[in-house]
Scaffold this motif. Structure first.
Motif, PDB file in Angstrom:
ATOM      1  N   ALA A   1       0.825  -1.212   0.000  1.00 42.82           N
ATOM      2  CA  ALA A   1       0.000   0.000   0.000  1.00 42.82           C
ATOM      3  C   ALA A   1       0.857   1.260   0.000  1.00 42.82           C
ATOM      4  CB  ALA A   1      -0.929  -0.001   1.213  1.00 42.82           C
ATOM      5  N   LYS A   2       2.067   1.149   0.531  1.00 45.61           N
ATOM      6  CA  LYS A   2       2.983   2.299   0.561  1.00 45.61           C
ATOM      7  C   LYS A   2       3.860   2.365  -0.674  1.00 45.61           C
ATOM      8  CE  LYS A   2       3.217   2.777   5.551  1.00 45.61           C
ATOM      9  NZ  LYS A   2       4.059   2.749   6.749  1.00 45.61           N
ATOM     10  N   GLY A   3       3.511   1.583  -1.695  1.00 48.41           N
ATOM     11  CA  GLY A   3       4.267   1.638  -2.945  1.00 48.41           C
ATOM     12  C   GLY A   3       5.340   0.581  -3.067  1.00 48.41           C
ATOM     13  N   GLY A   4       5.436  -0.303  -2.102  1.00 48.32           N
ATOM     14  CA  GLY A   4       6.422  -1.381  -2.152  1.00 48.32           C
ATOM     15  C   GLY A   4       5.965  -2.494  -3.071  1.00 48.32           C
ATOM     16  N   PRO A   5       6.714  -3.580  -3.063  1.00 46.99           N
ATOM     17  CA  PRO A   5       6.338  -4.701  -3.945  1.00 46.99           C
ATOM     18  C   PRO A   5       5.032  -5.346  -3.501  1.00 46.99           C
ATOM     19  CG  PRO A   5       8.106  -5.343  -2.470  1.00 46.99           C
ATOM     20  CD  PRO A   5       7.886  -3.872  -2.268  1.00 46.99           C
ATOM     21  N   LYS A   6       4.260  -5.795  -4.505  1.00 47.99           N
ATOM     22  CA  LYS A   6       3.020  -6.503  -4.198  1.00 47.99           C
ATOM     23  C   LYS A   6       3.366  -7.894  -3.678  1.00 47.99           C
ATOM     24  CE  LYS A   6       0.329  -4.308  -7.838  1.00 47.99           C
ATOM     25  NZ  LYS A   6      -0.396  -4.541  -9.092  1.00 47.99           N
TER      26      LYS A   6
END
Length: 134
Positions: A108-113
């Motif tokens: 959610a913070k832009g890291g890897p899914k």
């Protein structure tokens, strides 16, 4: 007091089971969308799964608190092997829930899914651990 603890314990258990079933319904639908990853509904499905996961973790925490409290209240200083197995299943369930929640927060913070295959296996394992713990 013990009656209240039992009510809290069973309400948290019911919440966890219901949320697990809800995520079992949502998960495959989100995975089936595949190429439609950019659709607004995908963001809504992922947000819903994240919210359900966090509520589920809260239910697990309530189960731990009420369960340990009841164990202390009943003065159960000895642990039967079946009870130890139950606690083992709950420890695995708790670890998987924390892991999936952390992966979701990072995504959610832009890291890897999170890896969909891992999420699927973890979800199935969590269902099994929940069943075995009861």
């Amino acid at each position: 007091m013990l009656e209240l603890l039992k009510i809290i314990h069973f309400m948290a258990l019911g919440t966890g089971v219901g949320l697990g079933i809800a995520n079992m319904v949502i998960g495959p639908r989100a995975a089936a969308a595949g190429a439609a990853d950019k659709l607004p509904i995908m963001d809504a499905l992922r947000a819903t799964q994240g919210a359900l996961g966090r509520i589920g973790l809260g239910a697990i925490i309530l189960l731990w608190i009420s369960g340990v409290w009841m164990w202390i209240a009943y003065d159960n200083s000895t642990l039967a092997p079946v009870f130890l197995a139950k606690i083992g299943f709950v420890v695995i369930l708790t670890g998987l829930s924390i892991d999936l929640n952390l992966k979701g927060v990072r995504a959610a913070k832009g890291g890897p899914k999170p890896d969909p295959a891992f999420v699927k296996r973890a979800g199935m394992a969590m269902g099994l651990m929940s069943f075995l713990a009861v």
